[in-house]
Scaffold this active site. Structure first.
Site, PDB file in Angstrom:
ATOM      1  N   TYR A   1      -3.920  11.506  -4.994  1.00  0.00           N
ATOM      2  CA  TYR A   1      -3.238  12.761  -5.287  1.00  0.00           C
ATOM      3  C   TYR A   1      -3.172  12.991  -6.782  1.00  0.00           C
ATOM      4  O   TYR A   1      -3.504  12.107  -7.571  1.00  0.00           O
ATOM      5  CB  TYR A   1      -1.846  12.782  -4.646  1.00  0.00           C
ATOM      6  CG  TYR A   1      -0.774  11.983  -5.349  1.00  0.00           C
ATOM      7  CD1 TYR A   1      -0.820  10.597  -5.400  1.00  0.00           C
ATOM      8  CD2 TYR A   1       0.296  12.620  -5.971  1.00  0.00           C
ATOM      9  CE1 TYR A   1       0.165   9.877  -6.036  1.00  0.00           C
ATOM     10  CE2 TYR A   1       1.297  11.910  -6.605  1.00  0.00           C
ATOM     11  CZ  TYR A   1       1.234  10.538  -6.642  1.00  0.00           C
ATOM     12  OH  TYR A   1       2.209   9.827  -7.283  1.00  0.00           O
TER      13      TYR A   1
ATOM     14  N   ARG B   1      -8.690  12.594 -14.179  1.00  0.00           N
ATOM     15  CA  ARG B   1      -8.173  11.399 -13.506  1.00  0.00           C
ATOM     16  C   ARG B   1      -8.394  11.494 -11.998  1.00  0.00           C
ATOM     17  O   ARG B   1      -8.680  10.481 -11.344  1.00  0.00           O
ATOM     18  CB  ARG B   1      -6.688  11.188 -13.812  1.00  0.00           C
ATOM     19  CG  ARG B   1      -6.158   9.903 -13.144  1.00  0.00           C
ATOM     20  CD  ARG B   1      -4.731   9.593 -13.538  1.00  0.00           C
ATOM     21  NE  ARG B   1      -3.833  10.641 -13.118  1.00  0.00           N
ATOM     22  CZ  ARG B   1      -2.557  10.729 -13.487  1.00  0.00           C
ATOM     23  NH1 ARG B   1      -2.033   9.805 -14.292  1.00  0.00           N
ATOM     24  NH2 ARG B   1      -1.794  11.709 -13.063  1.00  0.00           N
TER      25      ARG B   1
ATOM     26  N   ARG C   1      -8.925   5.979  15.318  1.00  0.00           N
ATOM     27  CA  ARG C   1      -8.423   5.055  14.311  1.00  0.00           C
ATOM     28  C   ARG C   1      -9.362   3.866  14.174  1.00  0.00           C
ATOM     29  O   ARG C   1      -9.634   3.174  15.150  1.00  0.00           O
ATOM     30  CB  ARG C   1      -7.024   4.555  14.713  1.00  0.00           C
ATOM     31  CG  ARG C   1      -6.310   3.731  13.636  1.00  0.00           C
ATOM     32  CD  ARG C   1      -4.965   3.242  14.148  1.00  0.00           C
ATOM     33  NE  ARG C   1      -4.159   2.614  13.097  1.00  0.00           N
ATOM     34  CZ  ARG C   1      -4.327   1.385  12.630  1.00  0.00           C
ATOM     35  NH1 ARG C   1      -5.295   0.624  13.127  1.00  0.00           N
ATOM     36  NH2 ARG C   1      -3.549   0.894  11.689  1.00  0.00           N
TER      37      ARG C   1
ATOM     38  N   LYS D   1      -4.568   6.585  -8.364  1.00  0.00           N
ATOM     39  CA  LYS D   1      -3.375   7.351  -7.977  1.00  0.00           C
ATOM     40  C   LYS D   1      -3.400   7.621  -6.475  1.00  0.00           C
ATOM     41  O   LYS D   1      -3.718   8.738  -6.041  1.00  0.00           O
ATOM     42  CB  LYS D   1      -3.298   8.650  -8.788  1.00  0.00           C
ATOM     43  CG  LYS D   1      -1.927   9.313  -8.768  1.00  0.00           C
ATOM     44  CD  LYS D   1      -1.852  10.376  -9.840  1.00  0.00           C
ATOM     45  CE  LYS D   1      -0.584  11.205  -9.760  1.00  0.00           C
ATOM     46  NZ  LYS D   1       0.638  10.441  -9.972  1.00  0.00           N
TER      47      LYS D   1
ATOM     48  N   GLU E   1       5.741  -0.426 -15.434  1.00  0.00           N
ATOM     49  CA  GLU E   1       6.029   1.008 -15.625  1.00  0.00           C
ATOM     50  C   GLU E   1       7.240   1.365 -14.789  1.00  0.00           C
ATOM     51  O   GLU E   1       7.844   0.499 -14.150  1.00  0.00           O
ATOM     52  CB  GLU E   1       4.800   1.844 -15.231  1.00  0.00           C
ATOM     53  CG  GLU E   1       4.319   1.589 -13.812  1.00  0.00           C
ATOM     54  CD  GLU E   1       2.972   2.247 -13.485  1.00  0.00           C
ATOM     55  OE1 GLU E   1       2.623   3.260 -14.102  1.00  0.00           O
ATOM     56  OE2 GLU E   1       2.294   1.735 -12.583  1.00  0.00           O
TER      57      GLU E   1
END
Ligand code: PMP
Length: 286
Positions: free
Chosen positions: A33, A52, A101, A150, A182
């Site tokens: 995302y 990014r 799945r 991310k 972080e």
């Protein structure tokens, strides 16, 4: 009022948006995302975020469904359709649904799922918290090892937020081998002996777009920036601390684990960097 969201090529009211129960984002957190802020109806540091996004997708061998120009057009379209003045644009790209799945990735015939939505946040850049600063607690960093990607796998950061809430704090700083990595959703900085310090890039942290901009602007303002790891103990004795992210910009941190930094109010460098960042980014917004 219902939002207009973007799902797989169409702009639809949020109530009508649909994603398969077999979507790999839902089943495996197999997706990435991005979040870009909007101030005055314009996108903040969009080139950094879209670049990014490309990197995150490439690291997971996910095809990028759009060019940077197409992503920009989609962002602008969604901001306009939702009349967002100040707020955030979220985008998610998952590996889609192969209709069942299975751990193995589906073949190229399965297209990615693309979802985008906005959050309207009037006065986003004037958050009262920026005047008082955040308090943080330290918690162990129990996330996976590729934090530079991310991904939508945000359970531990969400748990960290809940731990912070339970402790009456605003956020949590994550600690690994005694070193701060972080914040739950931001990059961590301290000011120590006149220098601005933040952890170097690696697989242990997200390569924050705000971090990169703040570092560049600080250096352009003749401030000394040092990229090196720092310990929780050093942070607690720092002159100042702050975090950076696309939604919080530069947010002063005034307390770590109940230890007040300086006089317990936002430090001068954090305040100055916030101002410089917002001025500069507003100027370059698109
Ligand atoms: N680290 C983590 C773990 C984050 O989730 C975020 C926010 N997405 C950041 C750092 C800050 O990154 P950015 O400045 O690009 O928002």
């Amino acid at each position: 009022m219902s939002r207009i969201v973007y799902v797989d090529g169409a702009f639809v009211p949020e109530e009508e948006a649909r994603v398969s129960v077999f979507d790999r984002g839902f089943l495996f957190a197999d997706g990435v995302y991005e979040v870009t802020s909007v101030l005055g109806g314009r996108l903040i540091d969009f080139p950094g975020h879209v670049r990014r996004l490309g990197r995150s997708l490439a690291e997971l061998a996910l095809a990028n469904p759009h060019s940077e120009a197409e992503w920009l057009a989609l962002h602008r379209d969604l901001v306009a359709r939702n009349a967002v003045t100040d707020g955030l644009v979220y985008l998610q790209v998952t590996r889609g649904s192969a209709g069942d799945r299975d751990f193995a990735y589906p073949g190229p015939a399965t297209p990615p799922t693309v979802v985008m939505f906005t959050q309207s946040k009037p006065g986003l850049a004037d958050a009262p918290a920026a005047r008082t600063g955040w308090t943080v607690i330290a918690i162990p960093d129990l996330r996976w090892g590729r934090r530079d990607i991310k991904t939508v796998q945000l359970l531990y950061p969400a748990m960290g937020k809940m731990m912070a809430k339970a402790a009456g704090a605003d956020d949590a700083w994550l600690v690994e081998d005694g070193l701060i990595t972080e914040g739950t959703s931001n990059n961590a900085w301290i000011v120590s002996r006149g220098r601005i310090v933040t952890r170097p890039l690696g697989t242990e942290i997200l390569h924050g777009i705000t971090r990169a901009a703040v570092m560049r602007l600080a250096r352009e303002s003749q401030l000394e920036v040092e990229e090196r790891p720092f310990t929780l103990d050093e942070a607690k004795t720092a002159d100042e601390a702050f975090v950076t992210s696309a939604s919080a910009f530069v947010m002063p941190v005034v307390e770590i684990d109940g230890v007040r930094l300086g006089d317990g109010t936002p430090g001068p460098l954090a305040r100055r960097l916030r101002e410089i960042y917002l001025d500069e980014m507003r100027r370059a917004a698109m």
